[in-house]
Design an enzyme around this catalytic site. Structure first.
Site, PDB file in Angstrom:
ATOM      1  N   GLN A 133       0.803  -1.229   0.000  1.00  0.00           N
ATOM      2  CA  GLN A 133       0.000   0.000   0.000  1.00  0.00           C
ATOM      3  C   GLN A 133       0.834   1.277   0.000  1.00  0.00           C
ATOM      4  O   GLN A 133       0.276   2.377  -0.001  1.00  0.00           O
ATOM      5  CB  GLN A 133      -0.968   0.015   1.196  1.00  0.00           C
ATOM      6  CG  GLN A 133      -2.052  -1.058   1.117  1.00  0.00           C
ATOM      7  CD  GLN A 133      -2.983  -0.905  -0.094  1.00  0.00           C
ATOM      8  OE1 GLN A 133      -3.048   0.155  -0.730  1.00  0.00           O
ATOM      9  NE2 GLN A 133      -3.696  -1.955  -0.433  1.00  0.00           N
ATOM     10  N   CYS A 182      -9.944  -8.119  -0.612  1.00  0.00           N
ATOM     11  CA  CYS A 182      -9.179  -9.092  -1.390  1.00  0.00           C
ATOM     12  C   CYS A 182      -9.726 -10.495  -1.258  1.00  0.00           C
ATOM     13  O   CYS A 182      -9.362 -11.384  -1.987  1.00  0.00           O
ATOM     14  CB  CYS A 182      -7.721  -9.062  -0.962  1.00  0.00           C
ATOM     15  SG  CYS A 182      -7.005  -7.469  -1.303  1.00  0.00           S
TER      16      CYS A 182
HETATM   17  C1  LIG Z   1      -1.275  -4.890   2.286  1.00  0.00           C
HETATM   18  C2  LIG Z   1      -1.588  -5.823   1.169  1.00  0.00           C
HETATM   19  N1  LIG Z   1      -0.787  -6.875   0.950  1.00  0.00           N
HETATM   20  C3  LIG Z   1      -1.009  -7.719  -0.074  1.00  0.00           C
HETATM   21  C4  LIG Z   1      -2.081  -7.553  -0.925  1.00  0.00           C
HETATM   22  C5  LIG Z   1      -2.276  -8.506  -2.068  1.00  0.00           C
HETATM   23  O1  LIG Z   1      -1.827  -7.928  -3.261  1.00  0.00           O
HETATM   24  P1  LIG Z   1      -2.276  -8.509  -4.683  1.00  0.00           P
HETATM   25  O2  LIG Z   1      -3.705  -8.115  -4.860  1.00  0.00           O
HETATM   26  O3  LIG Z   1      -1.372  -7.845  -5.661  1.00  0.00           O
HETATM   27  O4  LIG Z   1      -2.067  -9.984  -4.639  1.00  0.00           O
HETATM   28  C6  LIG Z   1      -2.958  -6.480  -0.721  1.00  0.00           C
HETATM   29  C7  LIG Z   1      -4.154  -6.291  -1.566  1.00  0.00           C
HETATM   30  O5  LIG Z   1      -5.052  -5.563  -1.215  1.00  0.00           O
HETATM   31  C8  LIG Z   1      -2.692  -5.580   0.340  1.00  0.00           C
HETATM   32  O6  LIG Z   1      -3.472  -4.523   0.573  1.00  0.00           O
END
Ligand SMILES: Cc1ncc(COP(=O)(O)O)c(C=O)c1O
Length: 406
Positions: A204, A354
Site C-alpha cells: 500500500q 481481497c
Molecule cells: C497490504 C496488502 N498486501 C497484499 C495484498 C495482495 O496484493 P495482490 O492483490 O497484488 O495480490 C494487498 C491487496 O489488497 C494488500 O493490501
C-alpha cells in the site's frame, strides 16, 4: 431443506445485485476503493497495448523476438531498481503482492531454516495464511501487541526479538484497512540488533511515497502494481542480495534467475514500469490532492454526522489514501451500509476486499474492538478522485442516515 435455504439465499443475493445494477443506471459513480485496486493510468494502458500488439516473443527464446522481449524486461527491472534504489538483480517479478509475500515468507523459511516468525495479528491475509500453513510444519508465529491506534507496539516487538533472535519478522508498512504506518527504519534497526530478517509488505505504500529501500534497511519488500495505477496480476519482491538468499516457491523454469519459474508477464512488467514512472512524475501533486480530499471528507462527516469517528485516528494521519469511518449505531451494519452506498453508485469497502467479496467483520476491526453493530467503511482515494465526487458521497451518506432513521 438446507439446499432450499442455500438456493433461496443465492436468489436473494442475485435479486439484491440486480436492484443495485438497475439503480446504478440512475446515479453518478464515485470510486472510493483505491486500496482494493486503482484505475489504470492512460499511459500505463498505452505502454501495455504496445507490448501486447508488437512484442510477443518469449523472453526465454534465443531468437531475436525473444531477445527483444528479454531486453525490455531487463530495462524495466533496471528502471524500477533506480526508483527503489536497489540493484536490478535484487528484484524478482511476481504475479502481485500475494505471491511476493508468499515468496518472501516461505522462501526464507525454506532456505534460512527459520523456526520462528514474528508478525502482527492485523497483517493482510496474504501474510497470515502462509503463516498458518507454516505452523503445520512446525514454524511458530508470535504476534506483537497492537496499540489502541493500530500501531505495532515496539516494546512487544523487542521482547519477542529478545526471546527469538534470528527470527523472520513480517510487518506491513501501511495497514490496508486503517492506514496505520510502521516506522520502517526503527523496525529494521530493532530486527537487525537481534539478527532477524525483516520482511515488509509495502503493497500500500510503494508508488505512493518516494521509497529508498536501502535507506529503510528492509531485507525483503513486497510490491503490487495495481495499487498505484498499474495493471493487476503483477508485482515484485525485493531481496537484499548482499545479505540473504531465499528459495523459490515456483519451480519449472529458470526465469527470474531461478527465483520464479514461468514465462514472464511482459505487458504486466512494462505496465508496472510505466506505473512507477507515472507515480514518480505525479507524486507530490497526488499526495496533496488526495490528502486534501481525505481531510475534506473527514471534516464534512464530523460536521454532518453526530457520533461519527475514525478507526485508528485515520482522519489525523497514517496513510494519506485511507479514511476508515466508524458510523454511530443507527440501525445498519457494514454490509447494509455498503449496499446502500453501492445502490447510489458509490464504491467503498468494509475491511479487506481481497477475499472473495466478503464483507463480514474484519480481523482488524475485531482487533481494535470496534462493535460489529457499527458500520465500518473504508473510503480510499486516488489522484483520479474529485471534490465533486466527495460532495456527492457526503450528500448520499446523509440521505441514507435520514432514510434509516425515518
Ligand atoms: C497490504 C496488502 N498486501 C497484499 C495484498 C495482495 O496484493 P495482490 O492483490 O497484488 O495480490 C494487498 C491487496 O489488497 C494488500 O493490501
Amino acid at each position: 431443506m438446507i439446499t432450499t435455504l442455500i438456493a433461496s439465499e443465492k436468489m436473494s443475493i442475485i435479486f439484491a445485485f440486480s436492484i443495485i445494477q438497475f439503480a446504478n443506471n440512475f446515479f453518478m459513480k464515485a470510486y472510493f476503493d483505491n486500496v482494493a485496486t486503482t484505475p489504470i493510468a492512460p499511459e500505463v494502458a498505452t505502454s501495455m497495448n504496445n507490448v501486447l500488439t508488437d512484442f510477443y516473443g518469449n523472453p526465454s527464446s534465443s531468437h531475436h523476438f525473444g531477445r527483444i522481449a528479454k531486453t525490455m524486461i531487463e530495462k524495466a527491472r533496471t528502471k524500477i531498481g533506480r526508483f527503489l534504489n536497489v540493484a536490478p538483480t535484487e528484484i524478482v517479478f511476481t504475479a502481485g503482492g500475494t505471491e511476493a509475500n508468499n515468496l518472501a515468507i516461505v522462501g526464507s523459511v525454506d532456505s534460512l531454516n527459520i523456526k520462528h516468525i514474528i508478525s502482527s495479528p492485523i497483517e493482510h491475509k496474504a501474510v497470515l495464511y502462509p503463516l498458518e500453513a507454516l505452523a503445520k510444519k512446525g514454524v511458530e508465529t508470535h504476534f506483537v501487541d497492537i496499540e489502541p491506534n493500530g500501531a505495532v507496539c515496539a516494546k512487544s516487538l523487542e521482547t519477542l526479538l529478545q526471546k527469538f533472535p534470528g527470527s523472520l519478522v513480517s510487518l506491513m508498512h501501511a495497514n490496508n484497512e486503517i492506514g496505520t504506518l510502521l516506522s520502517m527504519k526503527d523496525t529494521a534497526g530493532l530486527c537487525h540488533k537481534y539478527d532477524a530478517i525483516f520482511h515488509c509488505d509495502m503493497v500500500q505504500t510503494i508508488g505512493h511515497y518516494e521509497i529508498d529501500l536501502k535507506k529503510l534497511g528492509v531485507d525483503l519488500a513486497s510490491c503490487s502494481a495495481h495499487k498505484f495505477h498499474g495493471p493487476q496480476g503483477v508485482g515484485l519482491l525485493y531481496i537484499n542480495k548482499e545479505k540473504i538468499r531465499i528459495s523459490p516457491i515456483l519451480r519449472g523454469g529458470s526465469q527470474e534467475s531461478n527465483m520464479r519459474s514461468g514465462t514472464e508477464n511482459i505487458p504486466g512488467i512494462i505496465g508496472m514500469k510505466t506505473a512507477f514512472e507515472h507515480a514518480h512524475d505525479n507524486m507530490e501533486a497526488a499526495q496533496n490532492q488526495v490528502t486534501h480530499l481525505k481531510e475534506y471528507l473527514a471534516k464534512e462527516l464530523i460536521t454532518n454526522v453526530p457520533g461519527i469517528s475514525f478507526a485508528a485516528n485515520s482522519d489525523k494521519g497514517g496513510l494519506y489514501t485511507i479514511l476508515t469511518v466508524v458510523f454511530p449505531e443507527f440501525g445498519i451494519d457494514t454490509e447494509m451500509m455498503l449496499m446502500n452506498l453501492d445502490i447510489r453508485g458509490i464504491a467503498a469497502s468494509g475491511g479487506s476486499a481481497c477475499s472473495s467479496g466478503s464483507t463480514k467483520i474484519s480481523h482488524v476491526a475485531k482487533q481494535l474492538n470496534i462493535s460489529p453493530t457499527r458500520a465500518v467503511i473504508r473510503f480510499s482515494f486516488s489522484m483520479f478522485n474529485t471534490k465533486s465526487e466527495v460532495d456527492y458521497c457526503i450528500s448520499k451518506i446523509i440521505n441514507i442516515m435520514e432514510q434509516v432513521k425515518s
